[in-house]
Design a protein around this motif. Structure first.
Motif, mmCIF file in Angstrom:
data_model
loop_
_atom_site.group_PDB
_atom_site.id
_atom_site.type_symbol
_atom_site.label_atom_id
_atom_site.label_comp_id
_atom_site.label_asym_id
_atom_site.label_seq_id
_atom_site.Cartn_x
_atom_site.Cartn_y
_atom_site.Cartn_z
ATOM 1 N N LEU A 1 0.838 -1.200 0.000
ATOM 2 C CA LEU A 1 0.000 0.000 0.000
ATOM 3 C C LEU A 1 0.875 1.252 0.000
ATOM 4 O O LEU A 1 0.577 2.233 -0.686
ATOM 5 N N TYR B 1 0.993 4.008 -2.821
ATOM 6 C CA TYR B 1 0.818 5.406 -2.435
ATOM 7 C C TYR B 1 1.928 6.259 -3.054
ATOM 8 O O TYR B 1 1.680 7.336 -3.598
ATOM 9 N N GLN C 1 1.920 9.315 -5.695
ATOM 10 C CA GLN C 1 2.603 10.595 -5.471
ATOM 11 C C GLN C 1 3.443 10.969 -6.683
ATOM 12 O O GLN C 1 3.520 12.137 -7.075
#
Lengths: 294, 435
Positions: free
Chosen positions: A274, A278, A282
């Motif tokens: 995760l 993430y 970004q």
């Protein structure tokens, strides 16, 4: 020329002498073979005689395999009395069951003789040994309060009489040997030919129904040989085999790992991935900001 | 670092074309890789019988090499993450060196494990039919994860440098410019981008530490979860991690020296860097020595019958020359060199680094193979060559080829990308000037 002939004759003579001396030495180095013959009666059903062959090699007694042994009933080693032939195994042991054909000879008397003859070989001379026994039988019985009685009876002419003063072991059969039923190793038969032993192995596991096999034994007795008798009793703890086949274990097949392992592993993997996703998001965000700045 | 202009820093740190030495070096590595590839072709066509691995020594130098690669890859987390999170700024010029060592090492760790497989075309079955209970699957998962995190940790700090590289199109060349444009043309150095990037790097630095610890702990569990003399140890995870940090730090010192001398980077990778890395290396060597004492002294004191043959084989037997060579070169001599200030000068530190790396490679071999040659049940009724192990030429060629391949990745990376972060160096130089 004459000289050469003389030489040739001399060489042949030396060769012949060498062969003879080698043969003589080979014969002289034959070892002594030691045979021990024993009689066995298991559970008053199967009876057999077993020989154990050994010899002293390099100062130590060693078991001798590959010895061809013939077994005879009575003290006469004629072919009519032949029980059978056997070859010693790696433990130096060979045995033959007493066949039904020997019934007439067996029934002649209360006493019985057996002979074992090891055949002559390159390493050993013919060796003979014998054993004399008195026919006997061992009986076993139990009572409700877990007391075991074993009784030894010997044949006297045509009557079975109790035998006094013989050592008997009373035990439970286990996988790797016999376990005494209590702390006492051996019992001696009394005037009624009986020994009494109390069973004190209450926690011993039996089979699925808790069945244990009791065994009474007389070992290497000079008069009666080796006798055993067995009896099955429901005195053991019930053994329940809980199969873990196809259950969730560390050693199970794929997809059957323990829940705790799956929870731990998947939560760690999920948490880390995760974070990675993430960070990828970004990165995409940085890319979009760059396009906007253009 | 002396006061330098941004222009000077950029010019110094731009990737440079290979000179004569560089070309010879690349050619040498390519030859080693080609020999390794030929040996692997032979192994694929003839089968694993071309190796010296047999029923007992079923893991040889391939697995030793795998453990070595996994170990050296941990340096990425040490230099980049641990030092960054503890606000150590002197390590900035070393971060990219450490990260590219990590990425190339973890790539070749994955490849060498496939080389060890008799039927590599069935590798995908590990993913399709892997059992979660098996430490081998844990290793596959954690290596894949570490690879992606290391790539991200290498990539994010490169983004500001792409913008600089794109400004020097005439120096870097057309084809490289296309690559930089593809990888980082979107970086405009806006405050929002910098904020996201800094945050991402911090998250990566935190994430990579437990993952790095996991990767080598799980590798140690490949051995420690097996009940065998030499592997049956609760000390193995910590023992492996301390050894991994040691060899990684040794590898960074070697790379620092080579990049410094070859690219004339004395102003950026200074004597102070060698001094500090030397101190770190001494600390790590002492730590690893401590774990070695635990690993060998305690079982040797008890000398259980089942372990005796294995331990005596290492201390005074068949493996004693390699064992004492590894202990001496990987720990004792580097400690003796680097304990003194003069020993922490670039050249002696470089020599100590090489000793650590070479000794550590042999140490991995000693962890893997001797145990396999000392099973609990005695070896009998097997050919004589099953009882010993010495790698065949194919195994040597493939192992050396994989090492050359890892060096080739680092070499090409340094040719294409700045081996010292340009943007970070400029920023730190400006901060230094202001201070």
């Amino acid at each position: 020329m004459n000289n050469m002939k003389k030489h040739n004759q001399l060489y042949i003579l030396i060769a012949l002498l060498s062969c003879l001396s080698f043969n003589a030495r080979a014969q002289a180095t034959k070892n002594d073979l030691v045979l021990n013959l024993s009689y066995y009666n298991n559970n008053n059903q199967s009876q057999y005689v077993m020989v154990h062959a050994k010899s002293k090699i390099d100062g130590k007694f060693q078991q001798i395999p590959g010895i061809d042994v013939r077994f005879y009933i009575t003290s006469d080693s004629s072919s009519a009395n032949l029980l059978g032939k056997a070859i010693t195994n790696e433990k130096g042991e060979a045995f033959v069951l007493i066949p039904p054909s020997a019934k007439d000879e067996w029934n002649k008397s209360a006493n019985q003789s057996f002979i074992a003859v090891a055949q002559a070989s390159k390493l050993y001379d013919e060796t003979k040994t014998n054993v004399d026994i008195v026919k006997a039988k061992l009986q076993i019985d139990t009572s409700a309060d877990k007391v075991i009685t074993a009784k030894l009876l010997a044949l006297n002419d045509t009557v079975w009489l109790p035998v006094t003063g013989v050592d008997v072991k009373v035990a439970v059969k286990r996988l790797d040997g016999n376990l005494n039923v209590n702390e006492t190793e051996t019992y001696t038969t009394d005037s009624t030919g009986t020994v009494t032993a109390e069973y004190k192995r209450d926690s011993l596991p039996g089979d699925a129904k808790g069945i244990l096999t009791l065994i009474a034994t007389i070992e290497d007795n000079d008069v009666y040989g080796n006798l055993t008798v067995e009896k099955a009793v429901p005195w053991g703890a019930t053994f329940q085999n809980t199969s873990v086949f196809d259950k969730r274990t560390l050693f199970a097949r794929r997809g059957h790992s323990p829940i705790w392992l799956e929870l731990m592993a998947y939560s760690i993997i999920l948490a880390v991935w995760l974070v990675i996703f993430y960070l990828i998001m970004q990165f995409i965000k940085i890319k979009k900001l760059g396009r906007l700045a253009d | 670092m002396e006061n330098l202009t941004s222009q000077k820093i950029t010019e110094d740190l731009l990737p440079q074309e290979f000179g004569k030495q560089g070309k010879i070096w690349v050619a040498f590595l390519l030859v080693l890789c080609a020999i390794g590839a030929y040996a692997y072709y032979r192994q694929l066509s003839e089968g694993l019988v071309v190796t010296s691995m047999r029923d007992y020594a079923s893991w040889g130098i391939y697995i030793s090499n795998f453990v070595f690669f996994v170990a050296i890859s941990l340096v990425g987390s040490l230099i980049t993450a641990v030092l960054r999170l503890t606000n150590v700024h002197w390590s900035t010029p070393l971060t990219r060196i450490a990260e590219i060592i990590a990425v190339s090492a973890i790539t070749f760790a994955s490849l060498i494990i496939i080389v060890d497989m008799g039927r590599p075309e069935r590798f995908y079955n590990l993913f399709l039919h892997g059992r979660l209970q098996s430490p081998i699957i844990w290793d596959v998962i954690v290596i894949t994860t570490y690879f992606f995190i290391s790539i991200l940790l290498l990539y994010f700090p490169l983004l500001p440098d792409f913008q600089i590289l794109l400004r020097f199109k005439e120096k870097t060349g057309k084809s490289l410019n296309k690559l930089y444009s593809f990888l980082g043309s979107f970086w405009k150095n806006t405050p929002a981008q910098i904020k996201i990037s800094d945050k991402a790097i911090n998250i990566l630095s935190i994430t990579i530490i437990p993952v790095a610890f996991s990767i080598h702990t799980v590798t140690s569990w490949l051995f420690a979860t097996t009940y065998r003399p030499g592997w049956d140890s609760t000390n193995f995870g910590a023992y492996f991690i301390s050894g991994a940090f040691l060899v990684g730090a040794g590898g960074v010192i070697v790379a620092m020296y080579i990049f410094r001398t070859h690219y004339k980077l004395e102003k950026y990778i200074t004597n102070e860097h060698f001094d500090k890395m030397g101190k770190i290396l001494v600390l790590l060597a002492l730590l690893y020595l401590y774990f070695n004492v635990n690993e060998f002294l305690v079982p040797a004191f008890k000398m259980k019958k089942s372990e005796e043959e294995h331990l005596v084989g290492l201390f005074t037997g068949e493996f004693a020359p390699v064992f004492w060579f590894a202990i001496t070169t990987a720990m004792i001599i580097p400690i003796l060199i680097l304990l003194f200030k003069k020993g922490r000068k670039p050249l002696p530190a470089f020599i100590a680094g090489i000793l650590v790396v070479v000794g550590s490679w042999f140490k991995r071999y000693l962890i893997v193979t001797p145990t396999l040659l000392h099973p609990f049940l005695p070896m009998h009724d097997v050919p004589q060559n099953y009882m010993h192990y010495f790698p065949s030429w194919e195994e040597w060629a493939i192992a050396i080829g994989s090492l050359a391949g890892a060096l080739l990745v680092i070499t090409f990376f340094a040719r294409i990308f700045p081996i010292i972060p340009i943007h970070e160096t400029i920023i730190e130089n400006e901060q230094h000037e202001k201070a």
